[in-house]
Design an enzyme around this catalytic site. Structure first.
Site, PDB file in Angstrom:
ATOM      1  N   LEU A   1      -6.194   9.242 -12.661  1.00 55.18           N
ATOM      2  CA  LEU A   1      -4.749   9.084 -12.591  1.00 55.18           C
ATOM      3  C   LEU A   1      -4.346   7.672 -12.997  1.00 55.18           C
ATOM      4  CD1 LEU A   1      -4.147  10.869  -9.154  1.00 55.18           C
ATOM      5  CD2 LEU A   1      -3.894  11.843 -11.453  1.00 55.18           C
TER       6      LEU A   1
ATOM      7  N   GLU B   1      -4.258   7.960   6.633  1.00 50.31           N
ATOM      8  CA  GLU B   1      -5.465   7.152   6.801  1.00 50.31           C
ATOM      9  C   GLU B   1      -5.654   6.854   8.287  1.00 50.31           C
ATOM     10  OE1 GLU B   1      -5.426   3.643   4.378  1.00 50.31           O
ATOM     11  OE2 GLU B   1      -5.598   4.771   2.506  1.00 50.31           O
TER      12      GLU B   1
END
Length: 208
Positions: A41, A109
């Protein structure tokens, strides 16, 4: 250390490793480039751009544990759910959660903890904010209209924002009360005044 001692006492688990704390910009660039190479990406939602990582501040850290499969980031479940639920008592927040990813721009996260100070950490956790939301909320409260916060221990605080005014900024405080002043990393200042203590001492930190 206090949080890890309490975690051990509550769970009997001693398998926690501090995997990453302070990072300089060059090292962040290496991580960012590696993530782009792996994903194919043009941008990343799991590694912050160099110069923008919280790890540059020294207030962020990643926690993991060692197993037969190698090093594993904490997923916030099992024994490690204790850290998610109790880290605010030690001044930390779980910085990036799935329900706030549209605001933070970072995926969930549960291993990434950010130190903001005990008062801010509890206010953020109890209010259901991410750090971005909390700072924007505090910006609505100046010294004439402070945010009033009562901790679970019953301690009372006034929290308010002062916009930066160039090289020198006058931050109003309450005479005779203990207070701390934190930078927002955006040029402004957040003041926390403790209504339960009497002191003329100034504490200057960079919690938020």
């Amino acid at each position: 250390n206090n949080m890890m001692d309490a975690f051990k006492e509550a769970t009997g688990n001693t398998s926690v490793l501090l995997t990453s704390a302070y990072r300089d910009v060059d090292y962040q660039q290496q991580l960012y480039d590696a993530d782009l190479a792996a994903s194919g990406l043009s941008t990343s939602d799991s590694v912050s751009k160099p110069g923008y990582s919280e790890h540059h501040t020294g207030y962020a850290l990643d926690l993991s544990y060692q197993s037969s499969a190698g090093n594993n980031y904490l997923d916030g479940t099992g024994d490690y759910a204790w850290l998610v639920e109790n880290c605010y008592k030690y001044g930390f927040i779980v910085r990036y959660t799935e329900d706030k990813s549209s605001i933070t721009g970072i995926i969930s996260e549960p291993w990434h903890y950010r130190y903001v100070g005990t008062v801010h950490a509890e206010a953020i956790t109890k209010g259901g904010y991410c750090l971005e939301e909390y700072i924007e909320m505090i910006k609505l409260h100046d010294s004439t209209n402070p945010y009033e916060f009562t901790s679970e221990s019953g301690s009372k605080y006034l929290i308010y924002y002062t916009a930066g005014a160039g090289a020198t900024t006058d931050v109003p405080v309450i005479s005779g009360k203990s207070y701390s002043i934190s930078g927002t990393n955006e040029g402004g200042f957040v003041t926390v005044v403790s209504l339960d203590t009497q002191s003329s001492t100034t504490s200057s930190t960079s919690d938020t």
